[in-house]
Design a protein around this motif. Sequence first.
Motif, PDB file in Angstrom:
ATOM      1  N   GLU A 177      40.181  40.104  34.229  1.00 38.30           N
ATOM      2  CA  GLU A 177      41.024  39.603  35.253  1.00 38.30           C
ATOM      3  C   GLU A 177      41.498  37.681  35.296  1.00 38.30           C
ATOM      4  OE1 GLU A 177      37.439  39.702  38.452  1.00 38.30           O
ATOM      5  OE2 GLU A 177      38.720  38.754  39.763  1.00 38.30           O
ATOM      6  N   HIS A 178      41.172  37.607  34.369  1.00 35.89           N
ATOM      7  CA  HIS A 178      41.987  36.268  34.556  1.00 35.89           C
ATOM      8  C   HIS A 178      43.861  36.583  33.474  1.00 35.89           C
ATOM      9  CE1 HIS A 178      38.464  34.551  35.713  1.00 35.89           C
ATOM     10  NE2 HIS A 178      37.867  34.890  34.536  1.00 35.89           N
ATOM     11  N   HIS A 179      43.000  37.424  32.653  1.00 32.56           N
ATOM     12  CA  HIS A 179      43.973  37.981  32.381  1.00 32.56           C
ATOM     13  C   HIS A 179      45.137  38.679  33.261  1.00 32.56           C
ATOM     14  CE1 HIS A 179      48.048  39.058  29.865  1.00 32.56           C
ATOM     15  NE2 HIS A 179      47.089  40.732  29.980  1.00 32.56           N
ATOM     16  N   ALA A 180      45.046  39.301  33.922  1.00 32.54           N
ATOM     17  CA  ALA A 180      45.704  40.846  34.866  1.00 32.54           C
ATOM     18  C   ALA A 180      45.827  39.892  35.803  1.00 32.54           C
ATOM     19  CB  ALA A 180      44.975  41.267  35.550  1.00 32.54           C
ATOM     20  N   THR A 181      45.240  38.528  36.409  1.00 29.32           N
ATOM     21  CA  THR A 181      46.178  37.170  37.622  1.00 29.32           C
ATOM     22  C   THR A 181      46.869  36.761  36.761  1.00 29.32           C
ATOM     23  OG1 THR A 181      43.661  37.549  37.732  1.00 29.32           O
ATOM     24  CG2 THR A 181      45.364  35.300  39.123  1.00 29.32           C
ATOM     25  N   ASN A 182      46.751  35.964  35.579  1.00 34.70           N
ATOM     26  CA  ASN A 182      47.600  34.966  35.209  1.00 34.70           C
ATOM     27  C   ASN A 182      49.139  35.885  34.846  1.00 34.70           C
ATOM     28  OD1 ASN A 182      45.910  32.778  35.152  1.00 34.70           O
ATOM     29  ND2 ASN A 182      45.674  33.313  32.736  1.00 34.70           N
ATOM     30  N   VAL A 183      49.091  37.005  34.520  1.00 33.80           N
ATOM     31  CA  VAL A 183      50.314  37.826  34.704  1.00 33.80           C
ATOM     32  C   VAL A 183      50.896  38.061  35.265  1.00 33.80           C
ATOM     33  CG1 VAL A 183      51.534  40.171  33.377  1.00 33.80           C
ATOM     34  CG2 VAL A 183      49.209  38.916  32.049  1.00 33.80           C
ATOM     35  N   GLY A 184      50.420  38.253  36.464  1.00 37.83           N
ATOM     36  CA  GLY A 184      51.008  38.863  37.960  1.00 37.83           C
ATOM     37  C   GLY A 184      51.304  37.474  38.807  1.00 37.83           C
TER      38      GLY A 184
ATOM     39  N   GLU B  85      50.649  39.418  45.625  1.00 37.94           N
ATOM     40  CA  GLU B  85      49.385  39.805  45.538  1.00 37.94           C
ATOM     41  C   GLU B  85      49.250  39.398  43.698  1.00 37.94           C
ATOM     42  OE1 GLU B  85      46.025  38.606  46.720  1.00 37.94           O
ATOM     43  OE2 GLU B  85      47.124  38.136  47.798  1.00 37.94           O
ATOM     44  N   PRO B  86      48.618  38.629  42.736  1.00 34.98           N
ATOM     45  CA  PRO B  86      48.742  38.655  41.533  1.00 34.98           C
ATOM     46  C   PRO B  86      47.801  39.809  40.793  1.00 34.98           C
ATOM     47  CG  PRO B  86      46.920  36.723  41.941  1.00 34.98           C
ATOM     48  CD  PRO B  86      48.137  36.965  43.190  1.00 34.98           C
ATOM     49  N   LEU B  87      47.216  40.238  41.753  1.00 36.90           N
ATOM     50  CA  LEU B  87      46.145  41.868  41.299  1.00 36.90           C
ATOM     51  C   LEU B  87      46.711  43.070  42.381  1.00 36.90           C
ATOM     52  CD1 LEU B  87      42.183  41.132  40.283  1.00 36.90           C
ATOM     53  CD2 LEU B  87      44.183  41.551  38.551  1.00 36.90           C
ATOM     54  N   LEU B  88      47.480  43.695  41.518  1.00 35.37           N
ATOM     55  CA  LEU B  88      47.795  45.488  42.080  1.00 35.37           C
ATOM     56  C   LEU B  88      46.533  45.604  43.209  1.00 35.37           C
ATOM     57  CD1 LEU B  88      50.353  46.048  39.998  1.00 35.37           C
ATOM     58  CD2 LEU B  88      51.046  45.562  42.274  1.00 35.37           C
ATOM     59  N   PRO B  89      46.872  46.279  43.912  1.00 32.89           N
ATOM     60  CA  PRO B  89      45.466  47.309  44.817  1.00 32.89           C
ATOM     61  C   PRO B  89      44.658  47.985  43.764  1.00 32.89           C
ATOM     62  CG  PRO B  89      47.105  47.616  45.678  1.00 32.89           C
ATOM     63  CD  PRO B  89      47.686  47.357  44.781  1.00 32.89           C
ATOM     64  N   ASN B  90      45.169  48.690  42.603  1.00 28.53           N
ATOM     65  CA  ASN B  90      44.696  49.325  41.863  1.00 28.53           C
ATOM     66  C   ASN B  90      43.585  48.863  40.997  1.00 28.53           C
ATOM     67  OD1 ASN B  90      46.391  48.609  40.000  1.00 28.53           O
ATOM     68  ND2 ASN B  90      47.113  50.322  39.899  1.00 28.53           N
ATOM     69  N   TRP B  91      43.930  48.006  40.801  1.00 30.30           N
ATOM     70  CA  TRP B  91      43.294  46.766  39.345  1.00 30.30           C
ATOM     71  C   TRP B  91      41.511  46.845  39.425  1.00 30.30           C
ATOM     72  CZ3 TRP B  91      40.624  43.328  37.090  1.00 30.30           C
ATOM     73  CH2 TRP B  91      40.612  43.303  35.575  1.00 30.30           C
ATOM     74  N   ARG B  92      40.572  46.795  40.550  1.00 32.97           N
ATOM     75  CA  ARG B  92      39.664  46.415  40.913  1.00 32.97           C
ATOM     76  C   ARG B  92      38.563  47.954  40.908  1.00 32.97           C
ATOM     77  NH1 ARG B  92      37.674  41.773  41.706  1.00 32.97           N
ATOM     78  NH2 ARG B  92      39.472  39.989  42.459  1.00 32.97           N
TER      79      ARG B  92
END
Lengths: 403, 403
Positions: free
Chosen positions: B121-128, B136-143
């Motif tokens: 989650e931290h990586h995907a958020t940072n990259v976003g 929004e850093p995390l796309l809607p599908n991510w979780r």
Amino acid sequence: MTWVPGAQGSPYGVHNLPYGVFRQGDRPARIGVRIGDLLLDLDAAEAAGLVLAGGALRAPTLNPFLALGRPQWSAVRSRITHLLTDAGHRAAVEPLLLPLAEVELVMPFEVGDYVDFYSSEHHATNVGRIFRPDDEPLLPNWRHLPIGYHGRAGTVVVSDTPVIRPSGQRATPDGPVFGPSTRLDIEAEVGFVVGVPSAPGAPVPVDRFADHVFGIVLVNDWSARDLQAWEYRPLGPFLAKSFATSVSPWVVPLDALADAWVPAPEQNPPVLPYLRDVPHLGLDLRLEVDWNGTVVSRPPFAGMYWTAAQQLAHLTVNGASVRTGDLYASGTISGPDRSETGSFLELTWGGAEPVGLDAGVKRTFLEDGDTVTISATAPGPDGITVGLGEVRGTIVPAGAPPR
Amino acid sequence: MTWVPGAQGSPYGVHNLPYGVFRQGDRPARIGVRIGDLLLDLDAAEAAGLVLAGGALRAPTLNPFLALGRPQWSAVRSRITHLLTDAGHRAAVEPLLLPLAEVELVMPFEVGDYVDFYSSEHHATNVGRIFRPDDEPLLPNWRHLPIGYHGRAGTVVVSDTPVIRPSGQRATPDGPVFGPSTRLDIEAEVGFVVGVPSAPGAPVPVDRFADHVFGIVLVNDWSARDLQAWEYRPLGPFLAKSFATSVSPWVVPLDALADAWVPAPEQNPPVLPYLRDVPHLGLDLRLEVDWNGTVVSRPPFAGMYWTAAQQLAHLTVNGASVRTGDLYASGTISGPDRSETGSFLELTWGGAEPVGLDAGVKRTFLEDGDTVTISATAPGPDGITVGLGEVRGTIVPAGAPPR
């Protein structure tokens, strides 16, 4: 002029000679070459000393033969042509011919990496319009490089393998739900089969394409559009494509396509130097998509924006190596007309405009029991066509036991 | 208590026993198991009848052994443990121990398909945040699902293989240009190695993970950020990742990680039933990223949002099969703190904040000649750690001849 009964003038005459792998009864899989509606058992032919390939034709896959390289490919082709045209060989060769109806065609080669491109301008534009109606249909990178991605090599299957409807997540207004795909689609493509490997760090220039690529297969890249739309951001399609990719059983050598090269569409803006193929040639392959007995589309391969030589040059320009058995597919082939589209997503415009099949049946996406057959021909010498065989699959319900 | 000199209390004691493949002089590659700073030649051990695996240990890759399945994996592990702890076997076994310094470790298994996830989650958020600062850093599908994609299996290489700087297209205000990547990065990951295949159409449930997965390797998924940013829409990363992916030479069996399981982060919103792993456990693996001799980051694997069991369940839920030798990687491992990030993209926040190495050297992305070593440990029994080895690579200039 071949002595093989029924082969002269056929799309599978001595001008074609596609290779495949077959099973007959309980015997191990072996290599054959198609002539008319027969198959020459090349395992037996090499065992008998009729054709020599250092044992490469005595294998259960084409990979050892693919690895030999163009001089050997040409020598073997010449020898087979001689055996099938010189009546003096008939007595020795005829016993090695088997009716196709008596064999089962299996996966002709072991796939290394499978890459899928996205090289039809009409297809990419249509998909852009359907999925991103508020944006420019073509993304800014599209005309600068052949967009592609890696697919799943382990689920590439030969024609006639049943296709189990995939399950997965799709988006709904109330959040994602899980279940069998409700928007199962095809993608009509042409695949290029790599024979000769390249070394890490050694890109394959556009003009060395034919040193590495042995030939072509037809590809149906089955696609679950509902899964795809939900999962594909930001890393691309995954489960929407990975469940099955079907290929035709015959690998048609580039040598059989000498009369099929035609100028490819002009590229504007000009491409970067590593992508400049002069002459910029495509292949005049004419595909036909049959859905439960009705031909619904005739995708023209000649109009592809990016050529196979450019795709291979791009694929390796970062230093990535290719291996024997690597397969790279063109991407869905669509022409400018609706009746030339290579996917049902386009044919039915996102499912909004059903297509009519025989007996008044209407379809948007694939239903269980549906059969799709993609076939193709190319122009050959003296007005004869080159048959590219067909890739066929029937949808079986999700959750059915594997075959 | 092992009789092997120096092995007792080492991170490579009898509680670990990772498998690898080695070369010694001109002899063909063969299988070994690490004990302390030595390697037990399992080819010789099976030839001598000291351990029995139906010949699977007498192969040039681990694949035949990986295919045997958990009961056989456990039986072989028990037998090796017995050989290395029972002093009665010392006379027979000691001659089969080789100093690691005298062998070359090679690629331990032949990779089937390579899949890379995106599960921190931290990586995907940072990259976003870095790539899409206005969204929004995390796309809607991510979780809702473990995002993943297929990578290139043919360019997975063993640790210490030189990494040739990739070339490719990157965007500039004047349009794309071609050249060596200027933003070459690492991704510190853990890879899961599939032993037992699954059938087409037969998903692997979350609770059958350990029936199929044999063990783990460390992965460095080298990434060219400039190529990636230009090419990745809409089908995901391609040339940015396909030039090389390095793995550690030792495959650590899941059996060695029994003390490393810890509760994984709570998942909210709740996941769909096919992804519910109860208990929801991660592995407490502690990675360390060393850049030219300076430890720049310590990524914690225990915090990964999606577990390896969930990843395998997702990967197969559409009916896709797995094969022996398939490798799936976790995705870049990043913790909440900057000093826990698994990529230099994050560590230097897109290259904006250089990191200091030894002797006052500053870096943003990789320069030619740089060496990155990722190592890791896990908690083992009785307070001893489990060594996971290391994956190392040195950047050589673009265009250099391949080794």
